[in-house]
Design a protein around this motif. Sequence first.
Motif, short mmCIF file in Angstrom:
data_model
loop_
_atom_site.label_atom_id
_atom_site.label_comp_id
_atom_site.label_asym_id
_atom_site.label_seq_id
_atom_site.Cartn_x
_atom_site.Cartn_y
_atom_site.Cartn_z
N THR A 27 42.77 52.63 34.23
CA THR A 27 43.96 51.80 34.04
C THR A 27 44.58 51.56 35.41
OG1 THR A 27 45.53 53.63 33.83
CG2 THR A 27 44.39 52.93 31.80
N VAL A 28 45.52 50.64 35.48
CA VAL A 28 46.17 50.39 36.77
C VAL A 28 46.93 51.62 37.26
CG1 VAL A 28 46.27 47.88 36.54
CG2 VAL A 28 48.14 49.27 35.67
N ALA A 78 45.20 48.58 42.47
CA ALA A 78 45.61 48.12 41.14
C ALA A 78 45.06 46.74 40.84
CB ALA A 78 47.14 48.13 41.02
N VAL A 79 45.10 45.85 41.82
CA VAL A 79 44.54 44.51 41.64
C VAL A 79 43.04 44.60 41.41
CG1 VAL A 79 44.09 42.31 42.80
CG2 VAL A 79 46.38 43.32 42.89
N ILE A 98 41.32 47.11 40.13
CA ILE A 98 41.08 47.64 38.78
C ILE A 98 41.24 46.53 37.75
CG2 ILE A 98 41.99 49.19 36.99
CD1 ILE A 98 42.69 51.14 39.34
N GLU A 99 42.30 45.75 37.86
CA GLU A 99 42.55 44.68 36.88
C GLU A 99 41.53 43.57 36.96
OE1 GLU A 99 46.66 43.42 37.40
OE2 GLU A 99 47.05 44.11 35.36
N THR A 100 41.27 43.07 38.18
CA THR A 100 40.46 41.86 38.32
C THR A 100 38.96 42.11 38.40
OG1 THR A 100 40.68 41.84 40.74
CG2 THR A 100 42.36 40.64 39.46
N THR A 113 37.23 45.81 37.85
CA THR A 113 36.74 46.87 36.96
C THR A 113 37.00 46.54 35.49
OG1 THR A 113 37.13 48.46 38.73
CG2 THR A 113 36.77 49.35 36.53
N LEU A 114 38.24 46.25 35.14
CA LEU A 114 38.55 45.95 33.74
C LEU A 114 37.96 44.63 33.30
CD1 LEU A 114 42.20 47.32 33.53
CD2 LEU A 114 40.07 48.42 32.80
N ALA A 115 37.87 43.66 34.21
CA ALA A 115 37.24 42.38 33.88
C ALA A 115 35.76 42.58 33.58
CB ALA A 115 37.43 41.39 35.02
#
Length: 177
Positions: free
Chosen positions: A18-19, A50-51, A53-55, A57-59
Amino acid sequence: MSSGPLPESSRLRFRPPTVEDAPFYNTLMNEPDYHRFIADRGIRSIEDAAVFIETKTLAHFAEHRVGLWLVELKATGAPIGACGLVIRDDLDYPDLGYAFLEEARGKGYAREAADAVLEFVREKTDLPMICAITHTENARSSSLLLKLGFAARGQRYLAAYDDTSDYFEYEFDRDGA
């Protein structure tokens, strides 16, 4: 993501990041061996992490339903690394990837995590094979892959890295023999 099945092992817990994990990722992705053997992703702050992870890893999880899970110690909940499958345009099969903090190396965690991911793939997917890549100078990682049962298959040029990596394959016995 977290509602689906996850790899399991005796000492380690796997979960999607998570972020809130950005401080850990900032540390991991700025270790000298990460830069040397994996890549310098330009992460220089917790905000950058955090960016990422969002853009990234999570993508990746959203698009492929697999990715690099955060690996933490069951005993303490402390994050120590990441391990899982990466889908790469330059490779025919999902790639087993892993990275662990320097302080967590030499304790069998990478092998335990990789074994758990292999078992996860064997039990939860119908993939006939996965692969792995390592930096050509990363003898420690290459040795681990061979101990896990991967076969060395030469080298591959990966356009995304503009570099050549050692290439390994792991074939799953789907006949039960």
